[in-house]
Motif scaffolding. Structure first.
Motif, PDB file in Angstrom:
ATOM      1  N   GLY A  68       0.783  -1.228   0.000  1.00 43.15           N
ATOM      2  CA  GLY A  68       0.000   0.000   0.000  1.00 43.15           C
ATOM      3  C   GLY A  68       0.814   1.275   0.000  1.00 43.15           C
ATOM      4  N   TYR A  69       2.143   1.179   0.055  1.00 44.37           N
ATOM      5  CA  TYR A  69       2.953   2.381   0.019  1.00 44.37           C
ATOM      6  C   TYR A  69       3.533   2.558  -1.383  1.00 44.37           C
ATOM      7  N   SER A  70       3.511   3.791  -1.875  1.00 44.54           N
ATOM      8  CA  SER A  70       4.014   4.101  -3.216  1.00 44.54           C
ATOM      9  C   SER A  70       5.491   4.491  -3.131  1.00 44.54           C
ATOM     10  N   TYR A  71       6.350   3.522  -3.333  1.00 43.41           N
ATOM     11  CA  TYR A  71       7.794   3.734  -3.261  1.00 43.41           C
ATOM     12  C   TYR A  71       8.337   4.361  -4.542  1.00 43.41           C
ATOM     13  N   SER A  72       9.467   5.025  -4.401  1.00 42.07           N
ATOM     14  CA  SER A  72      10.197   5.497  -5.581  1.00 42.07           C
ATOM     15  C   SER A  72      10.785   4.285  -6.302  1.00 42.07           C
ATOM     16  N   ASN A  73      11.087   4.448  -7.570  1.00 45.66           N
ATOM     17  CA  ASN A  73      11.750   3.381  -8.317  1.00 45.66           C
ATOM     18  C   ASN A  73      13.097   3.039  -7.689  1.00 45.66           C
ATOM     19  N   ALA A  74      13.755   4.039  -7.123  1.00 49.18           N
ATOM     20  CA  ALA A  74      15.054   3.810  -6.476  1.00 49.18           C
ATOM     21  C   ALA A  74      14.913   2.833  -5.309  1.00 49.18           C
ATOM     22  N   ASN A  75      13.886   3.032  -4.470  1.00 50.73           N
ATOM     23  CA  ASN A  75      13.687   2.124  -3.337  1.00 50.73           C
ATOM     24  C   ASN A  75      13.272   0.734  -3.803  1.00 50.73           C
ATOM     25  N   LYS A  76      12.367   0.699  -4.768  1.00 50.90           N
ATOM     26  CA  LYS A  76      11.911  -0.605  -5.263  1.00 50.90           C
ATOM     27  C   LYS A  76      13.068  -1.385  -5.870  1.00 50.90           C
ATOM     28  N   GLY A  77      13.980  -0.713  -6.525  1.00 51.90           N
ATOM     29  CA  GLY A  77      15.081  -1.384  -7.192  1.00 51.90           C
ATOM     30  C   GLY A  77      16.346  -1.538  -6.367  1.00 51.90           C
ATOM     31  N   ALA A  78      16.344  -1.046  -5.135  1.00 59.28           N
ATOM     32  CA  ALA A  78      17.562  -1.068  -4.324  1.00 59.28           C
ATOM     33  C   ALA A  78      17.991  -2.476  -3.911  1.00 59.28           C
ATOM     34  N   ASN A  79      17.047  -3.393  -3.816  1.00 57.85           N
ATOM     35  CA  ASN A  79      17.338  -4.775  -3.441  1.00 57.85           C
ATOM     36  C   ASN A  79      18.163  -4.860  -2.155  1.00 57.85           C
ATOM     37  N   ILE A  80      17.692  -4.157  -1.148  1.00 61.29           N
ATOM     38  CA  ILE A  80      18.365  -4.132   0.156  1.00 61.29           C
ATOM     39  C   ILE A  80      17.471  -4.840   1.168  1.00 61.29           C
ATOM     40  N   THR A  81      18.088  -5.642   2.014  1.00 58.99           N
ATOM     41  CA  THR A  81      17.395  -6.206   3.171  1.00 58.99           C
ATOM     42  C   THR A  81      17.873  -5.419   4.374  1.00 58.99           C
ATOM     43  N   TRP A  82      16.916  -4.861   5.107  1.00 62.44           N
ATOM     44  CA  TRP A  82      17.261  -4.022   6.254  1.00 62.44           C
ATOM     45  C   TRP A  82      17.815  -4.865   7.387  1.00 62.44           C
ATOM     46  N   ASP A  83      19.012  -4.510   7.831  1.00 62.79           N
ATOM     47  CA  ASP A  83      19.593  -5.043   9.049  1.00 62.79           C
ATOM     48  C   ASP A  83      20.240  -3.860   9.774  1.00 62.79           C
ATOM     49  N   GLU A  84      20.857  -4.117  10.899  1.00 59.07           N
ATOM     50  CA  GLU A  84      21.401  -3.017  11.693  1.00 59.07           C
ATOM     51  C   GLU A  84      22.456  -2.211  10.934  1.00 59.07           C
ATOM     52  N   ALA A  85      23.340  -2.889  10.224  1.00 60.50           N
ATOM     53  CA  ALA A  85      24.424  -2.189   9.520  1.00 60.50           C
ATOM     54  C   ALA A  85      23.889  -1.370   8.350  1.00 60.50           C
ATOM     55  N   VAL A  86      22.973  -1.939   7.587  1.00 59.64           N
ATOM     56  CA  VAL A  86      22.393  -1.221   6.442  1.00 59.64           C
ATOM     57  C   VAL A  86      21.593  -0.021   6.934  1.00 59.64           C
ATOM     58  N   PHE A  87      20.793  -0.220   7.978  1.00 59.89           N
ATOM     59  CA  PHE A  87      20.004   0.881   8.524  1.00 59.89           C
ATOM     60  C   PHE A  87      20.922   2.005   9.014  1.00 59.89           C
ATOM     61  N   ALA A  88      22.005   1.650   9.706  1.00 60.38           N
ATOM     62  CA  ALA A  88      22.927   2.667  10.225  1.00 60.38           C
ATOM     63  C   ALA A  88      23.522   3.489   9.079  1.00 60.38           C
ATOM     64  N   GLU A  89      23.901   2.824   8.024  1.00 58.33           N
ATOM     65  CA  GLU A  89      24.457   3.533   6.867  1.00 58.33           C
ATOM     66  C   GLU A  89      23.389   4.413   6.217  1.00 58.33           C
ATOM     67  N   TYR A  90      22.178   3.879   6.067  1.00 57.76           N
ATOM     68  CA  TYR A  90      21.087   4.599   5.421  1.00 57.76           C
ATOM     69  C   TYR A  90      20.673   5.832   6.214  1.00 57.76           C
ATOM     70  N   ILE A  91      20.483   5.673   7.512  1.00 56.37           N
ATOM     71  CA  ILE A  91      19.922   6.767   8.314  1.00 56.37           C
ATOM     72  C   ILE A  91      20.925   7.915   8.471  1.00 56.37           C
ATOM     73  N   LYS A  92      22.209   7.658   8.233  1.00 53.85           N
ATOM     74  CA  LYS A  92      23.195   8.745   8.263  1.00 53.85           C
ATOM     75  C   LYS A  92      23.005   9.681   7.077  1.00 53.85           C
ATOM     76  N   ASP A  93      22.647   9.111   5.921  1.00 54.46           N
ATOM     77  CA  ASP A  93      22.472   9.916   4.709  1.00 54.46           C
ATOM     78  C   ASP A  93      21.643   9.110   3.710  1.00 54.46           C
ATOM     79  N   PRO A  94      20.307   9.146   3.853  1.00 51.40           N
ATOM     80  CA  PRO A  94      19.441   8.315   3.011  1.00 51.40           C
ATOM     81  C   PRO A  94      19.686   8.462   1.514  1.00 51.40           C
ATOM     82  N   ARG A  95      19.922   9.671   1.046  1.00 53.50           N
ATOM     83  CA  ARG A  95      20.079   9.894  -0.397  1.00 53.50           C
ATOM     84  C   ARG A  95      21.431   9.412  -0.916  1.00 53.50           C
TER      85      ARG A  95
END
Length: 128
Positions: free
Chosen positions: A65-92
């Motif tokens: 039900g959420y309309s994601y950007s093509n970038a998010n849909k195509g990122a092929n990332i599984t969220w874990d602690e390390a990925v989240f830490a890297e992402y939340i520092k600078d999402p773009r």
């Protein structure tokens, strides 16, 4: 008396990276930076951003039900602690083209605390 090589390696590994005790209450305070766009809990809905129930272990672009950007849909990332830490520092920087407009959280301790807070919520929004 010499330390065995394995013991020395373990000792070095313990001191090589900073360890932070997780503070869920501090993570909840940090959550206030996120709640304008995201929801958590049993009644969480998608808003400006997707709900974050069950975030860890989930793939990018998969909240129904959420309309994601093509970038998010195509990122092929599984969220874990390390990925989240890297992402939340600078999402773009982590996912160029994401719709998420957020300056980021740069403090490692704050990220660790926020992670501990978020990890409490299962896919159904109930605290685990």
């Amino acid at each position: 008396m010499k330390l065995p090589i394995a013991a020395a390696a373990v000792t070095l590994a313990l001191f090589a990276a900073p360890a932070f005790a997780q503070d869920i209450a501090a993570g909840e305070r940090s959550w206030n930076k996120c709640r304008a766009c995201h929801q958590l809990g049993e009644n969480a809905k998608n808003g400006v951003g997707p709900h974050l129930n069950g975030l860890f272990g989930r793939h990018t672009g998969e909240v129904e039900g959420y309309s994601y950007s093509n970038a998010n849909k195509g990122a092929n990332i599984t969220w874990d602690e390390a990925v989240f830490a890297e992402y939340i520092k600078d999402p773009r920087a982590k996912i160029p083209g994401t719709k998420m407009v957020f300056a980021g959280i740069k403090n490692d301790k704050e990220i660790t605390d926020l992670t501990a807070f978020l990890k409490q919520f299962g896919k159904d929004g109930k605290k685990m």
